[in-house]
Design a protein around this motif. Structure first.
Motif, PDB file in Angstrom:
ATOM      1  N   UNK A  25      28.062  55.045  67.311  1.00 41.36           N
ATOM      2  CA  UNK A  25      28.837  53.892  67.784  1.00 41.36           C
ATOM      3  C   UNK A  25      29.056  52.861  66.674  1.00 41.36           C
ATOM      4  N   UNK A  26      28.318  52.991  65.577  1.00 39.82           N
ATOM      5  CA  UNK A  26      28.520  52.062  64.474  1.00 39.82           C
ATOM      6  C   UNK A  26      29.846  52.324  63.762  1.00 39.82           C
ATOM      7  N   UNK A  27      30.312  53.573  63.821  1.00 39.96           N
ATOM      8  CA  UNK A  27      31.570  53.889  63.146  1.00 39.96           C
ATOM      9  C   UNK A  27      32.744  53.477  64.019  1.00 39.96           C
ATOM     10  N   UNK A  28      33.611  52.595  63.519  1.00 41.27           N
ATOM     11  CA  UNK A  28      34.817  52.278  64.302  1.00 41.27           C
ATOM     12  C   UNK A  28      35.618  53.563  64.506  1.00 41.27           C
ATOM     13  N   UNK A  30      38.649  54.612  65.014  1.00 42.09           N
ATOM     14  CA  UNK A  30      39.855  54.976  64.268  1.00 42.09           C
ATOM     15  C   UNK A  30      39.507  55.420  62.847  1.00 42.09           C
ATOM     16  N   UNK A  31      38.571  54.722  62.225  1.00 36.44           N
ATOM     17  CA  UNK A  31      38.160  55.085  60.871  1.00 36.44           C
ATOM     18  C   UNK A  31      37.586  56.496  60.861  1.00 36.44           C
ATOM     19  N   UNK A  58      33.251  47.070  66.267  1.00 38.75           N
ATOM     20  CA  UNK A  58      33.960  48.312  65.921  1.00 38.75           C
ATOM     21  C   UNK A  58      35.407  48.313  66.414  1.00 38.75           C
ATOM     22  N   UNK A  98      37.484  46.162  64.204  1.00 38.26           N
ATOM     23  CA  UNK A  98      37.793  46.785  62.917  1.00 38.26           C
ATOM     24  C   UNK A  98      38.906  47.816  63.070  1.00 38.26           C
ATOM     25  N   UNK A  99      38.819  48.631  64.136  1.00 33.25           N
ATOM     26  CA  UNK A  99      39.882  49.608  64.387  1.00 33.25           C
ATOM     27  C   UNK A  99      41.212  48.904  64.572  1.00 33.25           C
ATOM     28  N   UNK A 140      34.691  53.364  52.395  1.00 34.24           N
ATOM     29  CA  UNK A 140      35.107  52.434  53.449  1.00 34.24           C
ATOM     30  C   UNK A 140      34.483  52.825  54.785  1.00 34.24           C
ATOM     31  N   UNK A 141      34.420  54.137  55.045  1.00 33.65           N
ATOM     32  CA  UNK A 141      33.814  54.589  56.308  1.00 33.65           C
ATOM     33  C   UNK A 141      32.367  54.095  56.406  1.00 33.65           C
ATOM     34  N   UNK A 142      31.618  54.307  55.322  1.00 32.67           N
ATOM     35  CA  UNK A 142      30.224  53.849  55.324  1.00 32.67           C
ATOM     36  C   UNK A 142      30.153  52.324  55.399  1.00 32.67           C
ATOM     37  N   UNK A 201      32.286  50.187  56.772  1.00 30.67           N
ATOM     38  CA  UNK A 201      32.561  49.655  58.114  1.00 30.67           C
ATOM     39  C   UNK A 201      31.369  49.880  59.028  1.00 30.67           C
ATOM     40  N   UNK A 202      30.760  51.078  58.922  1.00 34.35           N
ATOM     41  CA  UNK A 202      29.607  51.353  59.781  1.00 34.35           C
ATOM     42  C   UNK A 202      28.477  50.372  59.479  1.00 34.35           C
ATOM     43  N   UNK A 228      29.282  47.006  60.932  1.00 35.90           N
ATOM     44  CA  UNK A 228      29.018  46.973  62.376  1.00 35.90           C
ATOM     45  C   UNK A 228      27.520  46.804  62.630  1.00 35.90           C
ATOM     46  N   UNK A 229      26.740  47.562  61.874  1.00 33.20           N
ATOM     47  CA  UNK A 229      25.291  47.496  61.998  1.00 33.20           C
ATOM     48  C   UNK A 229      24.791  46.084  61.720  1.00 33.20           C
TER      49      UNK A 229
END
Lengths: 299, 340, 316
Positions: A140-143, A145-146, C250, C253-254, C287-289, C291-292, C295-296
């Motif tokens: 759930x931490x990963x948005x 869409x990304x 999240x 961000x999306x 970027x993926x890491x 953003x995660x 969020x964290x």
């Protein structure tokens, strides 16, 4: 007893009505006008997408260069044509098949994953439950869409892959809901009794616990369809979802931005379809939530 | 309204509008409370006692949901009589918390968790007096001391969750007393507390009443508490007053079969030799407020019911001796012990 | 508070570890793994590929690779962008400002409007306003952000000519007013979904609170209704909103990614899409890491903030 509302707790519930079609839940759902609107819309939309393309004079792939950018309600094309002279209505309906199918299929798969993870985590608890639920938290931490784009960008997806991808990014909420329900249910007498009688774990989970958690699962499933349709439209719009010439509501919008000045209906119509479908599913979900929750009857 | 009457309730009816219909919660309730007097209102859950108390201060839900009828008069500290149900909301608000105050059942949830104790007391003071913020806080500290909270300085800046249930109820009492009300309504103030704490709170209330001569309307389902604190008692059943008397006569010679049943269900030390089964609960349940019997509400559970007498119409609240009233068609014959 | 803090930071650490494992798995799950972008260009032979694989240490066991990758990640060595030939972290940093500007401004807007709608809806429950707000929120949650962006551009840029159709500022201009003018459109678009979310949660939180005993206590004190509402009810109802802000990150961000695409806003989302287009693998993974981790961090911050705002936790 201090609260005035508590003091007027209604009379004991009347015995359940016999006919299925007159159950309290169904009555509450029918009273929820928006939910009924949503259900009817989805029914009509699905039927139109299945049957409609057979009834139209144009196919979605018929290219008529002389009829490019025909505006809606002008001549033979009810909703106009696109930059290649293809009939918009036919394309919208064919796109609807894909988008709705993606929505339902992704929902089904994500529900299976979510329910399984939630069941196992909720039933066994302890280390297994902790590991599974931390994995859910991490996902759930990963948005979404990304995550979807990162994966789909490197594997040139087809419709099936898109469905799988969306499902893999949409099961976590369900897992959380199911886990919480199962954890609460498994302490209850009937589950303990079934275990004491020597029923296998799988049997207790599926036959005893799952049916009691069905209400929130059904609500989550409905909302998941809405989520999946939206997710498909996002990545298709961005060019990494359903690939043309297969139409989907999302990828119909992909090229539309460039024609926003000259042919705004190219952008407006598919977007309106997505909004209509997603809103309908959200309404149904909301109605189901109220209908399946007996406490709302008092309102 | 006699000179020493602080609260005069006449034919107060409260009903709620629900999807199933109109639910009468209190029906034609009348009583008075005098200066320095403690009136206990007794009844089971759902008898309408809490609703009645909330309706007096107009703290029930607003109009379309809830209807209040009847007349409630309050003689404020300046001897002026206010017709509470007819007052505009702004005037009512001025009286609430100043002339008449209330203490609730649940000390654990009745204080705002995000505000400090001192501020919560001072807030009441500030809105009913000309005191500055500083002055209101000083007054709050005084009040905490008055209700017997040790280490006042520290407690002023404590949050509710840092206090025990008994302490919180003391704080609630401090808030209620902050503007020296002429009437204090206490709605089951000790029900949620341990027995020892219960006794302390009762003693505190009794003490404070002696000191301030305020009128106390004490709502409870606990007859033991009634015996300890009350001067007079009214017994409620299914939204109606069914018996009213001074505390001694009521305990000695209850006339209404319901009151008799209530008293029989309390264990008594002086009758310790009695057989266990005599400590009997009243059979049956409180009637459904949507389907009240046409006659005496208690008739379906009453051992002395005579259909011709009890089921036809609601009995009147009749005088049965000095300051003793009872709502029972058969009280006289039952009192004589003679067959009908 | 101390133990709460320690526990929460510990949880975040565990979560970060799992997040990194997921990220590493995605990196290696893609066909061709980290080498796919070399293979895709087609001008490298199999020998070249093998050599690169050895250079990158891809012939060693996965756990070792993971440990090294994580170690470099924690040290801030996120690889080099193929496109800009610059460290990934620096590339992300140069785009972060635009994204944060967009996210913060739209969150501010959404919070103010959403909370108001929620409070009003709760105190006038089932009124016309409440019904409209409820239905409106449901529709707002269903509108695809990119489409709403197109509608806003069509109406306010193409039609009325009030707003620029994209970019962060006019080239050659860079004044505050110009930047603000460019921010309005994307800010509104990104705020739509958030406003709906805030109003829904605020309404239900407010409904919870106004039925609490302490609100009745406040009424019995005879203080004005307005003060009861704001000092007692809203104050308490806002507490769970802190958590919602963290949970909503999240989605935000999306939404930012899509909004940036529609408005050609030079932020992280736009960079992400461009990097995918260029098959700039390190940047995409970076970027993926990132953003995660954002969020964290966001949910950790939200929890800590909750701990500070709620005296029940702060003084525990």
């Amino acid at each position: 007893m201090t609260s005035p509302v508590g003091a007027i707790d209604g009379p004991p519930a009347k015995p359940a009505l016999t006919s299925r079609w007159d159950s309290p839940a169904l009555r509450r759902f029918r009273r929820h006008r928006l939910a009924v609107f949503g259900a009817v819309t989805i029914l009509v939309l699905t039927l139109a997408c299945i049957v409609g393309p057979f009834l139209l004079p144009f196919t979605d792939t018929f290219i008529d260069i002389r009829q490019r950018f025909a505006p809606p309600l002008s001549g033979a094309h009810v909703l106009g044509t696109d930059q290649l002279g293809r009939d918009m209505l036919a394309r919208l309906l064919m796109a609807g098949r894909i988008s709705l199918a993606v929505g339902f299929a992704a929902m089904a798969i994500s529900m299976v994953i979510g329910v399984c993870v939630g069941l196992v985590a909720g039933y066994y608890g302890g280390a297994i439950g902790a590991v599974l639920m931390r994995f859910v938290d991490a996902m759930l931490c990963f948005p979404s869409i990304f995550l979807l784009l990162a994966v789909s960008a490197f594997i040139h997806p087809g419709v099936e892959t898109i469905i799988l991808l969306i499902a893999f990014t949409a099961w976590m909420e369900v897992a959380r809901i199911v886990e919480a329900q199962i954890k609460a249910l498994r302490e209850r007498d009937f589950a303990v009794a079934a275990e004491a009688l020597g029923a296998s774990d799988a049997r207790v989970m599926i036959r005893e616990l799952l049916p009691n958690a069905i209400a929130p699962i059904v609500v989550a499933a409905t909302l998941n369809v809405a989520h999946a349709i939206l997710a498909e439209s996002y990545i298709s719009f961005l060019g990494y979802g359903i690939q043309p010439p297969t139409p989907s509501w999302g990828n119909m919008l992909d090229n539309a931005q460039g024609y926003l000045t000259s042919a705004p209906w190219l952008a407006m119509l598919p977007g309106a379809m997505i909004t209509l479908a997603v809103t309908s599913f959200n309404f149904i979900g909301d109605g189901l939530r109220d209908a399946l929750d007996p406490r709302t009857d008092a309102r | 309204m006699a000179e020493d009457v602080v609260l005069d309730v006449e034919d107060l009816s409260v009903s709620f509008v629900s999807p199933q219909g109109i639910v009468p919660a209190a029906r034609e309730v009348s009583f008075e409370v005098r200066r320095g007097e403690t009136l206990a209102m007794v009844g089971e859950s759902g008898s309408g006692k809490s609703v009645t108390s909330l309706a007096i201060l107009r703290l029930t839900p607003p109009a379309p949901q809830c209807r209040i009828e009847g007349r409630v008069r309050l003689r404020a500290g300046d001897r002026r009589v206010h017709d509470l149900l007819a007052l505009p909301e702004a005037r009512m608000r001025e009286l609430r918390g100043s002339a008449a105050a209330m203490v609730f059942q649940e000390p654990m949830t009745s204080l705002n968790p995000v505000h400090k104790i001192g501020d919560q007391i001072a807030e009441a003071v500030r809105f009913h007096s000309a005191l500055s913020k500083r002055g209101a806080l000083d007054r709050a500290a005084e009040l905490l001391d008055l209700v017997g909270i040790p280490d006042v300085r520290r407690r002023m800046s404590s949050y509710p969750h840092q206090l025990s249930g008994g302490m919180r109820q003391r704080v609630m009492i401090a808030i209620a007393l902050s503007c020296e009300p002429v009437l204090l309504i206490a709605d089951e103030p000790t029900t949620a507390l341990d027995v020892t704490i219960q006794a302390q709170i009762l003693e505190l209330l009794h003490d404070l009443q002696q000191r301030t001569q305020m009128a106390l309307l004490f709502i409870t389902h606990n007859l033991g508490v009634v015996a300890e604190i009350a001067d007079r008692v009214i017994v409620m059943y299914a939204g109606r007053v069914v018996e009213e008397a001074a505390v001694l006569p009521l305990f000695k010679r209850p006339l209404m079969p319901y009151t008799q049943g209530l008293l029989r269900s309390v264990p008594r030390l002086d009758l310790a030799g009695r057989r266990c089964d005599e400590l009997a609960a009243i059979p049956g349940n409180v009637p459904d407020p949507l389907a009240l019997p046409p006659g005496c509400s208690f008739a379906p559970r009453c051992a002395h019911r005579v259909p011709e007498l009890c089921d036809g119409r609601v009995p009147l609240l009749e005088g049965a001796g000095a300051q003793h009233f009872v709502r029972c068609a058969r009280w006289a014959s039952l009192a004589e012990g003679a067959p009908p | 508070m101390g133990s709460f803090l320690a526990r929460r930071v510990g949880q975040a650490g565990v979560l970060l570890l799992i997040v990194s494992i997921i990220g590493f798995s995605i990196l290696h799950l893609a066909p061709g793994g980290p080498l796919s972008q070399f293979a895709a260009t087609g001008d490298m032979t199999q020998e070249d590929l093998d050599r690169v694989a050895r250079q990158m240490g891809l012939d060693r066991p996965l756990p070792v690779q993971y440990a090294e990758w994580l170690w470099r990640l924690l040290q801030g060595d996120w690889g080099v962008s193929y496109r800009d030939k610059q460290p990934v972290l620096r590339v992300i940093g140069s785009h972060l400002g635009a994204t944060l500007e967009l996210m913060l401004s739209s969150t501010l807007l959404a919070m103010m409007i959403g909370c108001w709608i929620g409070v009003l809806g709760a105190i006038r429950r089932y009124s016309v306003f409440d019904t409209l707000a409820t239905v409106g929120a449901m529709i707002a949650l269903s509108i695809p952000t990119f489409w709403f962006g197109l509608v806003v551009i069509y109406v306010f840029s193409v039609g009325l000519g009030w707003l620029p159709a994209g970019n962060r500022y006019t080239i050659g201009d860079g004044s505050w007013s110009d930047r603000l003018h460019h921010l309005i459109g994307p800010c509104i678009v990104l705020a739509l979904v958030s406003t709906a979310v805030w109003s829904r949660y605020m309404r239900s939180s407010m409904l919870d609170v106004i039925n609490q005993d302490y609100i009745r206590t406040a009424r019995s004190k005879g203080i004005p209704e307005r003060r009861i509402l704001f000092q007692h009810a809203v104050r308490n109802a806002l507490l769970p909103m802190i958590t919602i802000a963290g949970l909503h990150l999240p989605t935000l961000l999306s939404g930012a990614l899509v909004t940036e695409t529609v408005f050609t806003w030079p932020g992280m989302g736009r960079l992400f899409l461009d990097s995918i287009g260029y098959r700039d693998y390190p940047t995409v993974m970076g970027i993926l890491m990132f953003t995660a981790m954002l969020v964290l961090l966001g949910s950790l911050l939200a929890d800590l903030l909750y701990g500070v705002a709620d005296p029940r936790i702060r003084t525990a």
